[in-house]
Design an enzyme around this catalytic site. Sequence first.
Site, PDB file in Angstrom:
ATOM      1  N   THR A   1       0.840  -1.216   0.000  1.00 40.71           N
ATOM      2  CA  THR A   1       0.000   0.000   0.000  1.00 40.71           C
ATOM      3  C   THR A   1       0.865   1.253   0.000  1.00 40.71           C
ATOM      4  O   THR A   1       0.495   2.272  -0.563  1.00 40.71           O
ATOM      5  CB  THR A   1      -0.950   0.030   1.220  1.00 40.71           C
ATOM      6  OG1 THR A   1      -0.184   0.088   2.423  1.00 40.71           O
ATOM      7  CG2 THR A   1      -1.864  -1.180   1.228  1.00 40.71           C
ATOM      8  N   ASN A   2       2.055   1.191   0.630  1.00 39.89           N
ATOM      9  CA  ASN A   2       2.952   2.354   0.596  1.00 39.89           C
ATOM     10  C   ASN A   2       3.547   2.519  -0.800  1.00 39.89           C
ATOM     11  O   ASN A   2       3.708   3.641  -1.277  1.00 39.89           O
ATOM     12  CB  ASN A   2       4.055   2.198   1.645  1.00 39.89           C
ATOM     13  CG  ASN A   2       3.567   2.578   3.037  1.00 39.89           C
ATOM     14  OD1 ASN A   2       3.385   3.745   3.318  1.00 39.89           O
ATOM     15  ND2 ASN A   2       3.310   1.598   3.856  1.00 39.89           N
TER      16      ASN A   2
ATOM     17  N   LEU B   1      18.807  -4.655   6.583  1.00 41.23           N
ATOM     18  CA  LEU B   1      19.971  -4.541   5.713  1.00 41.23           C
ATOM     19  C   LEU B   1      21.240  -4.435   6.550  1.00 41.23           C
ATOM     20  O   LEU B   1      21.227  -3.883   7.656  1.00 41.23           O
ATOM     21  CB  LEU B   1      19.822  -3.320   4.800  1.00 41.23           C
ATOM     22  CG  LEU B   1      18.633  -3.393   3.809  1.00 41.23           C
ATOM     23  CD1 LEU B   1      18.363  -2.028   3.192  1.00 41.23           C
ATOM     24  CD2 LEU B   1      18.894  -4.448   2.743  1.00 41.23           C
TER      25      LEU B   1
ATOM     26  N   HIS C   1       8.277   4.094   8.988  1.00 39.06           N
ATOM     27  CA  HIS C   1       8.015   3.280  10.186  1.00 39.06           C
ATOM     28  C   HIS C   1       6.670   3.717  10.752  1.00 39.06           C
ATOM     29  O   HIS C   1       6.423   4.927  10.908  1.00 39.06           O
ATOM     30  CB  HIS C   1       9.128   3.457  11.225  1.00 39.06           C
ATOM     31  CG  HIS C   1       8.916   2.610  12.440  1.00 39.06           C
ATOM     32  ND1 HIS C   1       9.059   1.237  12.418  1.00 39.06           N
ATOM     33  CD2 HIS C   1       8.516   2.931  13.692  1.00 39.06           C
ATOM     34  CE1 HIS C   1       8.760   0.754  13.611  1.00 39.06           C
ATOM     35  NE2 HIS C   1       8.427   1.755  14.413  1.00 39.06           N
TER      36      HIS C   1
ATOM     37  N   GLU D   1      22.843   1.804  10.157  1.00 39.19           N
ATOM     38  CA  GLU D   1      23.094   0.437  10.638  1.00 39.19           C
ATOM     39  C   GLU D   1      22.251   0.084  11.868  1.00 39.19           C
ATOM     40  O   GLU D   1      22.177  -1.072  12.273  1.00 39.19           O
ATOM     41  CB  GLU D   1      24.584   0.258  10.969  1.00 39.19           C
ATOM     42  CG  GLU D   1      25.092   1.036  12.156  1.00 39.19           C
ATOM     43  CD  GLU D   1      25.305   2.504  11.841  1.00 39.19           C
ATOM     44  OE1 GLU D   1      25.007   2.923  10.695  1.00 39.19           O
ATOM     45  OE2 GLU D   1      25.733   3.248  12.741  1.00 39.19           O
TER      46      GLU D   1
ATOM     47  N   ASP E   1      15.770   1.396  12.463  1.00 39.41           N
ATOM     48  CA  ASP E   1      14.939   2.583  12.755  1.00 39.41           C
ATOM     49  C   ASP E   1      15.734   3.678  13.456  1.00 39.41           C
ATOM     50  O   ASP E   1      15.170   4.543  14.130  1.00 39.41           O
ATOM     51  CB  ASP E   1      13.716   2.197  13.609  1.00 39.41           C
ATOM     52  CG  ASP E   1      12.818   1.203  12.877  1.00 39.41           C
ATOM     53  OD1 ASP E   1      12.229   0.342  13.546  1.00 39.41           O
ATOM     54  OD2 ASP E   1      12.739   1.280  11.644  1.00 39.41           O
TER      55      ASP E   1
ATOM     56  N   GLU F   1      -3.457   5.421   6.381  1.00 36.19           N
ATOM     57  CA  GLU F   1      -4.249   6.402   5.602  1.00 36.19           C
ATOM     58  C   GLU F   1      -3.874   7.843   5.942  1.00 36.19           C
ATOM     59  O   GLU F   1      -3.737   8.688   5.059  1.00 36.19           O
ATOM     60  CB  GLU F   1      -5.746   6.193   5.860  1.00 36.19           C
ATOM     61  CG  GLU F   1      -6.301   4.941   5.218  1.00 36.19           C
ATOM     62  CD  GLU F   1      -7.762   4.682   5.623  1.00 36.19           C
ATOM     63  OE1 GLU F   1      -8.409   3.856   4.962  1.00 36.19           O
ATOM     64  OE2 GLU F   1      -8.235   5.307   6.607  1.00 36.19           O
TER      65      GLU F   1
ATOM     66  N   GLU G   1       1.260   7.379   6.835  1.00 35.65           N
ATOM     67  CA  GLU G   1       2.250   6.731   5.965  1.00 35.65           C
ATOM     68  C   GLU G   1       2.108   7.123   4.501  1.00 35.65           C
ATOM     69  O   GLU G   1       3.082   7.514   3.838  1.00 35.65           O
ATOM     70  CB  GLU G   1       2.137   5.215   6.089  1.00 35.65           C
ATOM     71  CG  GLU G   1       2.463   4.687   7.467  1.00 35.65           C
ATOM     72  CD  GLU G   1       2.298   3.196   7.553  1.00 35.65           C
ATOM     73  OE1 GLU G   1       2.700   2.502   6.611  1.00 35.65           O
ATOM     74  OE2 GLU G   1       1.773   2.722   8.565  1.00 35.65           O
TER      75      GLU G   1
HETATM   76  C1  GRF Z   1       2.614  -1.342   7.239  1.00 37.89           C
HETATM   77  O1  GRF Z   1       2.303  -1.579   8.596  1.00 37.89           O
HETATM   78  C2  GRF Z   1       3.695  -0.317   7.178  1.00 37.89           C
HETATM   79  O2  GRF Z   1       3.600   0.588   8.252  1.00 37.89           O
HETATM   80  C3  GRF Z   1       4.929  -1.100   7.367  1.00 37.89           C
HETATM   81  O3  GRF Z   1       4.699  -2.315   6.655  1.00 37.89           O
HETATM   82  C4  GRF Z   1       3.268  -2.588   6.664  1.00 37.89           C
HETATM   83  C5  GRF Z   1       2.762  -2.969   5.310  1.00 37.89           C
HETATM   84  O4  GRF Z   1       3.045  -1.929   4.432  1.00 37.89           O
HETATM   85  N1  GRF Z   1       6.047  -0.334   6.910  1.00 37.89           N
HETATM   86  P1  GRF Z   1       2.667  -2.065   2.857  1.00 37.89           P
HETATM   87  O5  GRF Z   1       1.147  -2.119   2.759  1.00 37.89           O
HETATM   88  O6  GRF Z   1       3.289  -3.347   2.352  1.00 37.89           O
HETATM   89  O7  GRF Z   1       3.233  -0.833   2.229  1.00 37.89           O
END
Ligand code: GRF
Length: 206
Positions: free
Chosen positions: A19-20, A99, A115, A153, A156, A183, A186
């Site tokens: 979704t992101n 990573l 995040h 490294e 977050d 919604e 992010e």
């Molecule tokens: C979401 O909880 C996002 O905050 C985290 O990964 C989860 C799925 O994200 N980074 P997405 O729908 O695959 O972008």
Amino acid sequence: MLNGSGKVRTAVLVSGGGTNLQAILNARGEIIRHAEISLVVSNRSKAYALERAKAAGIPATAISAKALGGREAFEQELQRILEIHKIELIVLAGFLAILSPDFTRRWDHRILNIHPALIPSFCGKDYYGLHVHEAALARGVKVTGATVHFVNEIPDGGEILLQKAVEVLPNDTPETLQRRVMEQAEWILLPQAVETVAAGMLADPS
Ligand code: GRF
């Protein structure tokens, strides 16, 4: 540095629903004007995010650390593909692998991550996906949100770029809270951050 196209060639790394990634794709030409989404890479072959990339006509591939024998081989293959596509900026969008310090140093200030909490709250090892929202609800915070940061490294731990607060409601479940954070935070922050960093790279290609 940079390919003279006036846009920063950008790869999006994914693991799940995407979704992101979709928010980034939807923002092209409007919020995102100085980045070209040139590649999508997933560490999970079944990630629906790959379908989203294909529907948008963007080269997409899956790389399995397990099949390749571990993180080092995974990152070598990832680097090879990034170089083939002349990638200049990496965006982690729901990407769940950690990573290595070597890789993040090689791409210093060239990897962004979203995040789903207000770092330094509810972040670091084991805080991902729904676990983040479970922890926020367990702690009883009234406000949470999302953070875009550079990746270094420390999981977050990189420099914070953008944050946006989201209200926690009395009857929230981890799922309803996750959806609201996606919604209202992010999907707004990540395209903004991609544009800001890409425009900055073009303005100062050092
Ligand atoms: C979401 O909880 C996002 O905050 C985290 O990964 C989860 C799925 O994200 N980074 P997405 O729908 O695959 O972008």
